[in-house]
Design an enzyme around this catalytic site. Structure first.
Site, PDB file in Angstrom:
ATOM      1  N   ASP A  17       0.830  -1.202   0.000  1.00 41.86           N
ATOM      2  CA  ASP A  17       0.000   0.000   0.000  1.00 41.86           C
ATOM      3  C   ASP A  17       0.867   1.255   0.000  1.00 41.86           C
ATOM      4  OD1 ASP A  17      -2.326   1.455   0.030  1.00 41.86           O
ATOM      5  OD2 ASP A  17      -2.714   1.193   2.166  1.00 41.86           O
ATOM      6  N   GLY A  20       0.196   5.429  -4.543  1.00 39.90           N
ATOM      7  CA  GLY A  20      -0.383   6.715  -4.925  1.00 39.90           C
ATOM      8  C   GLY A  20       0.100   7.852  -4.050  1.00 39.90           C
ATOM      9  N   ASN A  65     -10.525  -3.020  -6.602  1.00 47.37           N
ATOM     10  CA  ASN A  65      -9.697  -2.092  -7.381  1.00 47.37           C
ATOM     11  C   ASN A  65     -10.286  -1.769  -8.753  1.00 47.37           C
ATOM     12  OD1 ASN A  65      -6.502  -3.322  -6.110  1.00 47.37           O
ATOM     13  ND2 ASN A  65      -7.765  -1.607  -5.429  1.00 47.37           N
TER      14      ASN A  65
END
Length: 243
Positions: A17, A20, A65
């Protein structure tokens, strides 16, 4: 480097994770974070294999996702193709066996072909199993397993007394053992529908390090933390110490 006296978990799972956020902190497009994340995958897979870990499960793409922006989903699928193209020879030559957990029917035909080719080419490798969770959801896996089990029970293939014993055989890759250590990067403290059955007695390790920045040293620290845990499996401390 992990001390040789430390106990190495048999199966490590990682929720990768923070790609982004890594890109956002650097004012870069999200795709750049995902590209850096792929580089981390390559390093950590090699490091885990060198350490002697026998099973490594990576949460690569969840069933949820698909709800991300179409452009990002397309980018992720493209990066998966690039990874398979660049790593097929390495996976096979380095003794790693590739597996996939999840419903890959929704993936591109070319991607499915690449996956199946590598799985077939690496099926006899024994150094480490690399299990990629693709289009995977823990609840979906359990529902599918329960449905398939119920079908076989209704048709008389299995007896009622066998239901509990055989349930695991209906999961993806039933020979893959429970996860001993789950690592999640980026500071989020949740398991996000990952490997629900196999996480029943897992040790959970959360780090604020974003996945693209996650290093071999960070991985070693997770292993060291795992060694400080007392795994009771329902027993008392005294019972564990007297084993």
């Amino acid at each position: 480097m992990v001390k040789k006296t430390l106990k190495i978990p048999l199966h490590v799972g990682i929720i990768m994770d923070g790609n982004g956020r890594w890109a956002k902190k650097r004012l870069l497009p999200r795709v750049m974070g995902h590209r850096e994340g792929v580089k981390t995958v390559k390093r950590i897979v090699e490091h885990a294999a060198n350490m002697g870990i026998k099973y490594l499960s990576l949460f690569a793409f969840s069933t949820e996702n698909w709800f991300r922006p179409e452009e990002e989903v397309s980018t992720l699928m493209g990066l998966l193709d690039e990874y398979l193209d660049s790593e097929m020879r390495n996976i096979v030559e380095k003794g790693i066996s590739l597996r996939v957990s999840g419903d890959i029917s929704k993936l591109r035909e070319a991607t499915k072909t690449k996956l199946m080719d590598i799985i077939e080419a690496s099926k006899n490798n024994r150094r480490m199993v690399l299990n990629l969770a693709l289009n995977y959801g823990g609840r979906d896996e359990l529902l599918k397993a329960a449905s398939d089990l119920a079908r076989d029970f209704a048709s008389g293939k299995i007896a009622e007394s066998e239901l509990g014993l055989l349930f695991k055989n209906y999961l993806y890759n039933p020979d893959v053992p429970d996860i001993d250590l789950l690592i999640r990067t980026s500071g989020e403290i949740r398991i996000s529908n990952f490997m629900l059955w196999r996480l029943a007695y897992s040790e959970l390790y959360f780090t604020k390090v974003l996945w693209p920045d996650f290093s071999e040293k960070d991985f070693d620290e997770a292993i060291e933390d795992y060694n400080r845990r007392i795994r009771r499996f329902g027993k008392t401390d005294e019972q564990i110490l007297n084993q």
